[in-house]
Design a protein around this motif. Structure first.
Motif, PDB file in Angstrom:
ATOM      1  N   SER B  11      81.142   3.762  96.079  1.00  0.00           N
ATOM      2  CA  SER B  11      81.864   5.040  96.008  1.00  0.00           C
ATOM      3  C   SER B  11      83.033   5.097  95.023  1.00  0.00           C
ATOM      4  O   SER B  11      83.153   6.042  94.255  1.00  0.00           O
ATOM      5  CB  SER B  11      82.380   5.470  97.394  1.00  0.00           C
ATOM      6  OG  SER B  11      81.329   5.421  98.323  1.00  0.00           O
ATOM      7  N   LEU B  12      83.907   4.105  95.056  1.00  0.00           N
ATOM      8  CA  LEU B  12      85.097   4.148  94.214  1.00  0.00           C
ATOM      9  C   LEU B  12      85.560   2.724  93.911  1.00  0.00           C
ATOM     10  O   LEU B  12      85.581   1.881  94.799  1.00  0.00           O
ATOM     11  CB  LEU B  12      86.225   4.896  94.948  1.00  0.00           C
ATOM     12  CG  LEU B  12      87.525   5.110  94.171  1.00  0.00           C
ATOM     13  CD1 LEU B  12      87.323   6.157  93.075  1.00  0.00           C
ATOM     14  CD2 LEU B  12      88.640   5.554  95.113  1.00  0.00           C
ATOM     15  N   ALA B  13      85.935   2.486  92.650  1.00  0.00           N
ATOM     16  CA  ALA B  13      86.447   1.164  92.291  1.00  0.00           C
ATOM     17  C   ALA B  13      87.746   0.905  93.061  1.00  0.00           C
ATOM     18  O   ALA B  13      88.584   1.810  93.204  1.00  0.00           O
ATOM     19  CB  ALA B  13      86.696   1.085  90.793  1.00  0.00           C
ATOM     20  N   THR B  14      87.891  -0.323  93.572  1.00  0.00           N
ATOM     21  CA  THR B  14      89.052  -0.636  94.417  1.00  0.00           C
ATOM     22  C   THR B  14      89.672  -1.968  94.006  1.00  0.00           C
ATOM     23  O   THR B  14      89.572  -2.961  94.731  1.00  0.00           O
ATOM     24  CB  THR B  14      88.625  -0.713  95.899  1.00  0.00           C
ATOM     25  OG1 THR B  14      87.538  -1.650  95.990  1.00  0.00           O
ATOM     26  CG2 THR B  14      88.203   0.621  96.439  1.00  0.00           C
ATOM     27  N   VAL B  20      90.056  -9.063  96.418  1.00  0.00           N
ATOM     28  CA  VAL B  20      89.882 -10.121  95.408  1.00  0.00           C
ATOM     29  C   VAL B  20      88.605 -10.939  95.639  1.00  0.00           C
ATOM     30  O   VAL B  20      87.888 -11.278  94.711  1.00  0.00           O
ATOM     31  CB  VAL B  20      91.120 -11.048  95.390  1.00  0.00           C
ATOM     32  CG1 VAL B  20      90.832 -12.325  94.604  1.00  0.00           C
ATOM     33  CG2 VAL B  20      92.292 -10.309  94.767  1.00  0.00           C
ATOM     34  N   ARG B  21      88.298 -11.240  96.893  1.00  0.00           N
ATOM     35  CA  ARG B  21      87.182 -12.155  97.171  1.00  0.00           C
ATOM     36  C   ARG B  21      85.822 -11.517  96.866  1.00  0.00           C
ATOM     37  O   ARG B  21      84.942 -12.171  96.320  1.00  0.00           O
ATOM     38  CB  ARG B  21      87.200 -12.563  98.649  1.00  0.00           C
ATOM     39  CG  ARG B  21      87.496 -14.051  98.829  1.00  0.00           C
ATOM     40  CD  ARG B  21      87.687 -14.389 100.279  1.00  0.00           C
ATOM     41  NE  ARG B  21      88.949 -13.864 100.787  1.00  0.00           N
ATOM     42  CZ  ARG B  21      89.215 -13.611 102.070  1.00  0.00           C
ATOM     43  NH1 ARG B  21      88.299 -13.834 102.983  1.00  0.00           N
ATOM     44  NH2 ARG B  21      90.386 -13.154 102.440  1.00  0.00           N
ATOM     45  N   TYR B  22      85.656 -10.257  97.198  1.00  0.00           N
ATOM     46  CA  TYR B  22      84.340  -9.625  97.016  1.00  0.00           C
ATOM     47  C   TYR B  22      84.309  -8.660  95.837  1.00  0.00           C
ATOM     48  O   TYR B  22      83.246  -8.235  95.401  1.00  0.00           O
ATOM     49  CB  TYR B  22      83.899  -8.927  98.324  1.00  0.00           C
ATOM     50  CG  TYR B  22      83.690  -9.961  99.395  1.00  0.00           C
ATOM     51  CD1 TYR B  22      82.497 -10.679  99.463  1.00  0.00           C
ATOM     52  CD2 TYR B  22      84.712 -10.284 100.282  1.00  0.00           C
ATOM     53  CE1 TYR B  22      82.322 -11.681 100.404  1.00  0.00           C
ATOM     54  CE2 TYR B  22      84.549 -11.281 101.231  1.00  0.00           C
ATOM     55  CZ  TYR B  22      83.358 -11.980 101.285  1.00  0.00           C
ATOM     56  OH  TYR B  22      83.181 -12.980 102.209  1.00  0.00           O
ATOM     57  N   GLY B 248      88.876  -4.041 103.085  1.00  0.00           N
ATOM     58  CA  GLY B 248      89.376  -5.230 102.411  1.00  0.00           C
ATOM     59  C   GLY B 248      88.487  -6.422 102.713  1.00  0.00           C
ATOM     60  O   GLY B 248      87.521  -6.331 103.486  1.00  0.00           O
ATOM     61  N   ASP B 249      88.842  -7.557 102.137  1.00  0.00           N
ATOM     62  CA  ASP B 249      88.011  -8.753 102.275  1.00  0.00           C
ATOM     63  C   ASP B 249      87.811  -9.166 103.737  1.00  0.00           C
ATOM     64  O   ASP B 249      86.705  -9.524 104.144  1.00  0.00           O
ATOM     65  CB  ASP B 249      88.638  -9.911 101.500  1.00  0.00           C
ATOM     66  CG  ASP B 249      88.559  -9.688  99.993  1.00  0.00           C
ATOM     67  OD1 ASP B 249      87.600  -9.030  99.541  1.00  0.00           O
ATOM     68  OD2 ASP B 249      89.445 -10.167  99.283  1.00  0.00           O
ATOM     69  N   SER B 250      88.889  -9.133 104.521  1.00  0.00           N
ATOM     70  CA  SER B 250      88.749  -9.619 105.905  1.00  0.00           C
ATOM     71  C   SER B 250      87.877  -8.673 106.728  1.00  0.00           C
ATOM     72  O   SER B 250      87.070  -9.119 107.554  1.00  0.00           O
ATOM     73  CB  SER B 250      90.122  -9.802 106.553  1.00  0.00           C
ATOM     74  OG  SER B 250      90.874  -8.633 106.413  1.00  0.00           O
ATOM     75  N   ARG B 254      84.178  -9.418 108.632  1.00  0.00           N
ATOM     76  CA  ARG B 254      83.769  -9.045 109.999  1.00  0.00           C
ATOM     77  C   ARG B 254      82.411  -8.343 109.964  1.00  0.00           C
ATOM     78  O   ARG B 254      81.567  -8.565 110.819  1.00  0.00           O
ATOM     79  CB  ARG B 254      84.819  -8.123 110.634  1.00  0.00           C
ATOM     80  CG  ARG B 254      86.075  -8.865 111.088  1.00  0.00           C
ATOM     81  CD  ARG B 254      86.912  -8.031 112.053  1.00  0.00           C
ATOM     82  NE  ARG B 254      87.453  -6.824 111.460  1.00  0.00           N
ATOM     83  CZ  ARG B 254      88.554  -6.779 110.700  1.00  0.00           C
ATOM     84  NH1 ARG B 254      89.219  -7.879 110.438  1.00  0.00           N
ATOM     85  NH2 ARG B 254      88.979  -5.632 110.188  1.00  0.00           N
ATOM     86  N   LEU B 255      82.216  -7.520 108.934  1.00  0.00           N
ATOM     87  CA  LEU B 255      80.927  -6.835 108.797  1.00  0.00           C
ATOM     88  C   LEU B 255      79.804  -7.853 108.531  1.00  0.00           C
ATOM     89  O   LEU B 255      78.720  -7.776 109.106  1.00  0.00           O
ATOM     90  CB  LEU B 255      81.005  -5.805 107.665  1.00  0.00           C
ATOM     91  CG  LEU B 255      79.799  -4.895 107.495  1.00  0.00           C
ATOM     92  CD1 LEU B 255      80.236  -3.439 107.263  1.00  0.00           C
ATOM     93  CD2 LEU B 255      78.937  -5.320 106.318  1.00  0.00           C
TER      94      LEU B 255
END
Lengths: 134, 282
Positions: B11-14, B20-22, B248-250, B254-255
């Protein structure tokens, strides 16, 4: 690929649409093969789709011995009068009134409206037919 | 076949410390071909910018860019794709057809004021636009197939086969929109033949189930549906793609953990796509 090719997305969407209608509805692919009809259509025809499976639409419709009702006189309906055949061959909407005999032996008067489906690229995908019980 | 992920955000660059990790770049995947001067690229999200720099460095002469659809997060990087600005490069852009507006015309909108200062006609590369065919086609020993799939607007998924290895790419996909996935046969499942028995399936998994309930019809999948879909099509490895921009990464981890719990016993564990990930398919 060993897996059967995915039905065109428009047919998948049409099937879901039909599944949620209380109006009797059937779907055929571009080759004239009956690929689905809903529960409401099963109530008219007398058999659930799962028991019939995918069959040539002409063969299936002929099994109901459709008769036209010109001047309220029932005559055998030639294939070229059937809205489904017209929608498949001429790719235009069509409507007709018929007398049919359902699988349960009950004679019913129905009106059938059929129309062609075209996908994004003007590609002919198949037809949808709706039965109106009169 | 070597598959490199240059962007997997949805959807949108973040960009930011929390991604940072993904990675925060939007969809872009590179698939290796037998000709080292030819590149096969899937989608032109912001991830394509860094890929473009590398392709120029590699001296690439011909790029095939296959677009699943023209939503901005799959197209916005094209204007900053270095090979587009190199007159030595031939760029073939493949995209879903429309009966109303050509692929070129639709893409040209993003190369026009007020969105962009330089007209598409003025880019130096030799660019051609091709409607994706209904039948499989080949690019340098790689066979591609495409089917329209469930997502708002004309959208395709790609199946890419080479030397017995198969990649399925369905980055934006909501198969559950037309009913429970597990009750469908593959021929009635959106993307069913594209993803069938794929060695690797890159599939939309934007939402947790409770998030999806409020977003039905937006064109994306819950992690539950992604796992069920991979099981139904017999994909050997599921790579969760199109990460929700607010995640975010964390939260993503979880997903990913939930996906692993949902996977059937004996199936390989789903993994989260991340920028820079390289998948070797044999």
């Amino acid at each position: 690929m060993d897996t059967p090719r995915q039905k065109h997305l428009v047919l998948i969407l049409a099937r879901e649409f039909a599944s949620n209608l209380s109006t009797p509805t059937l779907i055929a692919d571009e080759g004239g093969r009956l690929v689905f009809y809903n529960e409401a259509a099963a109530a008219v025809t007398g058999t659930p789709f799962a028991e019939i499976g995918e069959v040539p639409l002409d063969e299936w419709t002929a099994s109901f011995v459709p008769r036209t009702l010109d001047d309220d006189v029932a005559d055998p309906a030639p294939a070229e009068r059937r809205p489904t055949r017209i929608a498949l061959d001429e790719r235009r909407p069509s409507h007709e009134r018929f007398l049919i005999t359902s699988r349960d032996g009950v004679e019913r008067e129905v009106e059938i409206s059929a129309f062609p489906l075209f996908a994004h690229a003007d590609e002919f995908i198949g037809i949808v037919a709706i039965f109106w019980r009169t | 076949m070597r598959v490199t992920i240059w962007g997997c955000r949805g959807s949108l660059a973040t960009p930011g410390v929390e991604t940072v990790r993904y990675g925060g770049n939007t969809s872009c995947v590179e698939v290796s071909t037998s000709d080292e001067r030819t590149a096969l690229v899937l989608d032109a999200g912001t991830g394509i910018r860094r890929l473009g720099l590398e392709l120029v460095e590699r001296g690439i002469e011909h790029v095939h860019l296959c677009l699943t659809h023209l939503h901005l997060d799959h197209l916005e990087g094209l204007r900053f794709f270095a090979p587009l600005w190199d007159e030595r490069v031939t760029l073939d852009v493949w995209g879903p057809p429309s009966p109303v507006v050509t692929l070129r015309e639709r893409i040209a909108r993003s190369f026009s004021p007020p969105l962009f200062p330089i007209d598409l006609r003025r880019v130096p590369a030799r660019v051609s636009f091709r409607d994706i065919p209904r039948e499989p086609w080949a690019i340098d020993g790689v066979t591609l197939s495409a089917e329209l799939v469930m997502h708002p607007g004309p959208t395709v998924g790609f199946r890419i086969e080479e030397g017995g290895a198969t990649l399925a790419y369905l980055p934006d996909h909501e198969p559950a929109l037309v009913g429970p996935i597990a009750e469908r046969t593959r021929d009635w499942l959106s993307g069913g033949s594209i993803a069938a028995d794929a060695d690797v399936l890159l599939h939309d998994a934007q939402y947790f189930a409770d998030e999806y309930d409020d977003r039905i019809g937006w064109g994306h999948s819950s992690v539950e549906d992604a796992v069920t879909y991979a099981h139904m099509v017999g994909a050997r490895r599921l790579v969760l793609f199109h990460h929700e921009p607010d995640r975010g990464d964390s939260s993503l981890e979880r997903l990913g953990a939930q996906a692993r719990l949902l996977a059937a016993e004996g199936e390989s564990e789903p993994v989260l796509a991340r920028e820079g990930m390289v998948l070797e398919l044999a």
